[in-house]
Structures are given as structure tokens and as C-alpha cells.
Design a protein around this motif. Structure first.
Motif: not given
Length: 126
Positions: A71-75, A80-81, A88-89, A97-99
Motif C-alpha cells: 500500500a505504501l509503494g502504490v500510494g 506523486h502522479a 507541481l514541479e 521519477v525513477a525512484i
């Protein structure tokens, strides 16, 4: 499951290091500013580290912690998407972005491993 949990945890922690650079507490309007951000990270990182111990030891709580890590990874990716779509920049550098993308990819991998573990546990119980 230990391998996929490790990578998801690692990318989540890396993201939080990056988040400190971008002053993520301002994006979330966290009370207490950087202090609130640190308290959140104390709890979140402790949670994923304790969860990793459970996964390594294959305790009955391992699947619960793996689910939280998923859930933390998907969230992280979804939040951020949303920030990116809102214009937001922050987090637009290639490695940032890769991380964030790797948080999602490793979480999906962990979810696959979690489902396999749950199927295995259900078969053992039957």
C-alpha cells in the motif's frame, strides 16, 4: 517475498530521502513542518523495518506487513502522479521519477509474492 519486500522498502526509504530535499512537508501542508515530516518518517520507516523482520522470520504477521508495504509503494506512486498532474514541479528529475516508478514496480512484485504466500497458507490450512 523477502526479496520483493526488501526492494519495495528500499525504494520507499530512498524516496523519503529525496522527499526531504524537495521539502515534501510543504506539499502536504504537514503540521510542524520538518518536525512533523521527521515524526512521520520515524513511524513509517520503523513500520517497514519491523515488517521486514516479520517477513524474514515468516511470522504470522508477515502478510499483514507485506500488505502495508504494498500500500505504501502504490500510494507513493499515486500521490506523486497526482502532484505531477496538478502541475507541481517537485520530483521531476529523472532519478526522482525513477525512484517513484520503482516504488510502484516493486510494490506490484511484492503484491504478487504476497498473493502466492496467501494461497500457500490457505492450502496449508485446508
Amino acid at each position: 517475498m523477502p526479496r520483493s519486500y526488501f526492494w519495495t522498502m528500499l525504494f520507499l526509504i530512498l524516496h523519503q530521502i529525496d522527499a526531504a530535499y524537495w521539502k515534501e512537508w510543504e506539499m502536504f501542508h504537514l503540521p510542524g513542518g520538518v518536525q512533523g515530516f521527521l515524526v512521520f518518517n520515524l513511524a513509517a520507516i520503523a513500520l517497514v523495518l519491523v515488517g521486514y523482520r516479520h517477513v524474514l522470520l515468516a511470522t504470522p504477521q508477515a502478510t499483514l506487513y507485506a500488505g502495508v508495504c504494498v500500500a505504501l509503494g502504490v500510494g507513493t506512486f499515486l500521490i506523486h502522479a497526482g502532484f505531477a498532474l496538478a502541475g507541481l514541479e517537485q520530483f521531476h528529475l529523472p532519478l526522482c521519477v525513477a525512484i517513484i516508478a520503482l516504488c510502484l514496480a516493486s510494490a506490484v512484485w511484492l503484491l504478487r509474492d504476497l498473493r502466492r504466500a496467501q494461497i500457500h497458507l490457505a492450502r496449508q490450512a485446508a
